[in-house]
Design a protein around this motif. Sequence first.
Motif, PDB file in Angstrom:
ATOM      1  N   THR A 123      -8.868  -5.026 -42.078  1.00 24.24           N
ATOM      2  CA  THR A 123      -9.800  -4.681 -43.158  1.00 24.24           C
ATOM      3  C   THR A 123     -11.230  -5.004 -42.736  1.00 24.24           C
ATOM      4  OG1 THR A 123      -8.087  -5.138 -44.794  1.00 24.24           O
ATOM      5  CG2 THR A 123     -10.364  -5.095 -45.587  1.00 24.24           C
ATOM      6  N   PHE A 124     -11.420  -6.141 -42.096  1.00 23.98           N
ATOM      7  CA  PHE A 124     -12.744  -6.561 -41.619  1.00 23.98           C
ATOM      8  C   PHE A 124     -13.358  -5.484 -40.723  1.00 23.98           C
ATOM      9  CE2 PHE A 124     -14.746  -8.614 -37.840  1.00 23.98           C
ATOM     10  CZ  PHE A 124     -15.970  -8.919 -38.420  1.00 23.98           C
ATOM     11  N   ARG A 125     -12.579  -4.929 -39.826  1.00 22.08           N
ATOM     12  CA  ARG A 125     -13.084  -3.929 -38.883  1.00 22.08           C
ATOM     13  C   ARG A 125     -13.408  -2.589 -39.551  1.00 22.08           C
ATOM     14  NH1 ARG A 125     -12.242  -5.027 -33.412  1.00 22.08           N
ATOM     15  NH2 ARG A 125     -10.871  -6.788 -32.990  1.00 22.08           N
ATOM     16  N   GLU A 126     -12.915  -2.363 -40.736  1.00 23.51           N
ATOM     17  CA  GLU A 126     -13.135  -1.086 -41.408  1.00 23.51           C
ATOM     18  C   GLU A 126     -14.482  -1.000 -42.119  1.00 23.51           C
ATOM     19  OE1 GLU A 126      -9.617  -0.892 -43.855  1.00 23.51           O
ATOM     20  OE2 GLU A 126      -8.647   0.433 -42.412  1.00 23.51           O
ATOM     21  N   TYR A 127     -15.227  -2.102 -42.150  1.00 22.93           N
ATOM     22  CA  TYR A 127     -16.499  -2.117 -42.866  1.00 22.93           C
ATOM     23  C   TYR A 127     -17.638  -2.504 -41.937  1.00 22.93           C
ATOM     24  CZ  TYR A 127     -13.889  -1.700 -47.181  1.00 22.93           C
ATOM     25  OH  TYR A 127     -13.071  -1.247 -48.189  1.00 22.93           O
ATOM     26  N   TYR A 128     -18.826  -2.153 -42.367  1.00 25.26           N
ATOM     27  CA  TYR A 128     -20.051  -2.465 -41.630  1.00 25.26           C
ATOM     28  C   TYR A 128     -20.625  -3.785 -42.141  1.00 25.26           C
ATOM     29  CZ  TYR A 128     -24.805  -2.030 -39.868  1.00 25.26           C
ATOM     30  OH  TYR A 128     -25.999  -2.251 -39.222  1.00 25.26           O
ATOM     31  N   TYR A 129     -20.943  -4.688 -41.211  1.00 28.47           N
ATOM     32  CA  TYR A 129     -21.582  -5.952 -41.566  1.00 28.47           C
ATOM     33  C   TYR A 129     -22.819  -6.135 -40.696  1.00 28.47           C
ATOM     34  CZ  TYR A 129     -17.251  -7.032 -43.998  1.00 28.47           C
ATOM     35  OH  TYR A 129     -16.179  -6.985 -44.854  1.00 28.47           O
ATOM     36  N   LEU A 130     -23.857  -6.706 -41.277  1.00 27.38           N
ATOM     37  CA  LEU A 130     -25.060  -7.018 -40.512  1.00 27.38           C
ATOM     38  C   LEU A 130     -24.767  -8.164 -39.559  1.00 27.38           C
ATOM     39  CD1 LEU A 130     -27.669  -6.965 -43.415  1.00 27.38           C
ATOM     40  CD2 LEU A 130     -27.304  -5.186 -41.678  1.00 27.38           C
ATOM     41  N   LYS A 131     -25.514  -8.223 -38.484  1.00 28.31           N
ATOM     42  CA  LYS A 131     -25.327  -9.305 -37.521  1.00 28.31           C
ATOM     43  C   LYS A 131     -25.538 -10.657 -38.199  1.00 28.31           C
ATOM     44  CE  LYS A 131     -26.626 -11.134 -33.049  1.00 28.31           C
ATOM     45  NZ  LYS A 131     -27.447 -11.006 -31.854  1.00 28.31           N
ATOM     46  N   GLU A 132     -26.503 -10.725 -39.111  1.00 29.15           N
ATOM     47  CA  GLU A 132     -26.780 -11.989 -39.814  1.00 29.15           C
ATOM     48  C   GLU A 132     -25.545 -12.468 -40.589  1.00 29.15           C
ATOM     49  OE1 GLU A 132     -28.922  -9.200 -40.244  1.00 29.15           O
ATOM     50  OE2 GLU A 132     -30.164  -9.946 -38.610  1.00 29.15           O
ATOM     51  N   GLU A 133     -24.793 -11.535 -41.167  1.00 26.58           N
ATOM     52  CA  GLU A 133     -23.580 -11.891 -41.901  1.00 26.58           C
ATOM     53  C   GLU A 133     -22.509 -12.418 -40.945  1.00 26.58           C
ATOM     54  OE1 GLU A 133     -23.000  -8.922 -45.542  1.00 26.58           O
ATOM     55  OE2 GLU A 133     -23.531  -7.840 -43.687  1.00 26.58           O
ATOM     56  N   LEU A 134     -22.412 -11.800 -39.785  1.00 21.62           N
ATOM     57  CA  LEU A 134     -21.436 -12.239 -38.787  1.00 21.62           C
ATOM     58  C   LEU A 134     -21.776 -13.641 -38.283  1.00 21.62           C
ATOM     59  CD1 LEU A 134     -21.112  -8.918 -36.726  1.00 21.62           C
ATOM     60  CD2 LEU A 134     -19.698  -9.681 -38.653  1.00 21.62           C
ATOM     61  N   VAL A 135     -23.047 -13.871 -38.000  1.00 21.76           N
ATOM     62  CA  VAL A 135     -23.494 -15.187 -37.525  1.00 21.76           C
ATOM     63  C   VAL A 135     -23.246 -16.245 -38.600  1.00 21.76           C
ATOM     64  CG1 VAL A 135     -25.540 -16.538 -36.875  1.00 21.76           C
ATOM     65  CG2 VAL A 135     -25.157 -14.282 -35.854  1.00 21.76           C
ATOM     66  N   ALA A 136     -23.537 -15.927 -39.866  1.00 19.71           N
ATOM     67  CA  ALA A 136     -23.328 -16.885 -40.959  1.00 19.71           C
ATOM     68  C   ALA A 136     -21.852 -17.279 -41.057  1.00 19.71           C
ATOM     69  CB  ALA A 136     -23.818 -16.301 -42.281  1.00 19.71           C
ATOM     70  N   PHE A 137     -20.950 -16.298 -40.954  1.00 19.18           N
ATOM     71  CA  PHE A 137     -19.513 -16.600 -40.993  1.00 19.18           C
ATOM     72  C   PHE A 137     -19.143 -17.517 -39.823  1.00 19.18           C
ATOM     73  CE2 PHE A 137     -15.126 -15.966 -39.740  1.00 19.18           C
ATOM     74  CZ  PHE A 137     -14.444 -16.123 -40.939  1.00 19.18           C
ATOM     75  N   CYS A 138     -19.653 -17.187 -38.645  1.00 21.45           N
ATOM     76  CA  CYS A 138     -19.357 -18.014 -37.466  1.00 21.45           C
ATOM     77  C   CYS A 138     -19.848 -19.449 -37.662  1.00 21.45           C
ATOM     78  CB  CYS A 138     -19.991 -17.400 -36.210  1.00 21.45           C
ATOM     79  SG  CYS A 138     -19.164 -15.897 -35.640  1.00 21.45           S
ATOM     80  N   ARG A 139     -21.050 -19.599 -38.178  1.00 24.43           N
ATOM     81  CA  ARG A 139     -21.590 -20.949 -38.413  1.00 24.43           C
ATOM     82  C   ARG A 139     -20.720 -21.707 -39.415  1.00 24.43           C
ATOM     83  NH1 ARG A 139     -27.383 -18.998 -38.335  1.00 24.43           N
ATOM     84  NH2 ARG A 139     -28.004 -19.528 -36.230  1.00 24.43           N
ATOM     85  N   ASP A 140     -20.364 -21.035 -40.511  1.00 25.40           N
ATOM     86  CA  ASP A 140     -19.570 -21.673 -41.560  1.00 25.40           C
ATOM     87  C   ASP A 140     -18.203 -22.130 -41.058  1.00 25.40           C
ATOM     88  OD1 ASP A 140     -21.640 -21.191 -43.322  1.00 25.40           O
ATOM     89  OD2 ASP A 140     -20.658 -19.495 -44.324  1.00 25.40           O
ATOM     90  N   HIS A 141     -17.679 -21.467 -40.036  1.00 25.45           N
ATOM     91  CA  HIS A 141     -16.341 -21.776 -39.533  1.00 25.45           C
ATOM     92  C   HIS A 141     -16.352 -22.345 -38.112  1.00 25.45           C
ATOM     93  CE1 HIS A 141     -15.728 -19.134 -42.967  1.00 25.45           C
ATOM     94  NE2 HIS A 141     -14.665 -19.892 -43.171  1.00 25.45           N
ATOM     95  N   HIS A 142     -17.536 -22.821 -37.691  1.00 30.58           N
ATOM     96  CA  HIS A 142     -17.703 -23.513 -36.411  1.00 30.58           C
ATOM     97  C   HIS A 142     -17.279 -22.656 -35.218  1.00 30.58           C
ATOM     98  CE1 HIS A 142     -18.561 -26.913 -38.938  1.00 30.58           C
ATOM     99  NE2 HIS A 142     -17.389 -26.734 -39.545  1.00 30.58           N
TER     100      HIS A 142
END
Length: 193
Positions: free
Chosen positions: A15-34
């Motif tokens: 499902t994640f791959r089926e949608y468009y996300y901004l790079k900032e959103e991807l980085v925020a998720f990465c930060r939140d989950h180390h």
Amino acid sequence: MELRPEITLNLSSCTFREYYYLKEELVAFCRDHHLPTSGGKQELTERIACFLDSGMVKQPAAKRTVKHKAVTSEITPESVIEEGFLCTETHRAFFKKVIGNNFSFNVQFQQWLKSNAGKTYADAVTAYRRILDEKKSGKSPIAKQFEYNTYIHDFFEDNAGKTLNDAIKCWKYKKSLKGHNRYEQSDLVVLDS
């Protein structure tokens, strides 16, 4: 219309791959989950998808280091492009002298130089002129990570009388949908609302 889901641990990678996300959103998720936050959008997307699937942390791709040999002699058209090419003032001076003062290191030309070690600087001048001609004719390819640019370009190819605001409205609609982010005529439906 199905709304774009937020990136959470409950989201499947499919499902994640089926949608468009901004790079900032991807980085925020990465930060939140180390997770590591380095890399481009494609690398971040792969890292998050792997994490959502398995809980495993995919490390950033190791940067390949190439020993750069400093240019100590004058560059001539017959000089060979060195391995691990770096854009230096010596290179810029050569290209300005041969091509003219309007020369600049654009992304496509830098990529050409870095992937054509062993060819001559005369070959590089020919490649630079070809790249400029392709840009002027609109045949220049847009790199995959520039989905917005590609969408806007394709929108105007199909809709000469429309405005940039129309194109942006269609883009925002498209990126909220499941699936690819390429322009389609059906995206114009949002202009009627």
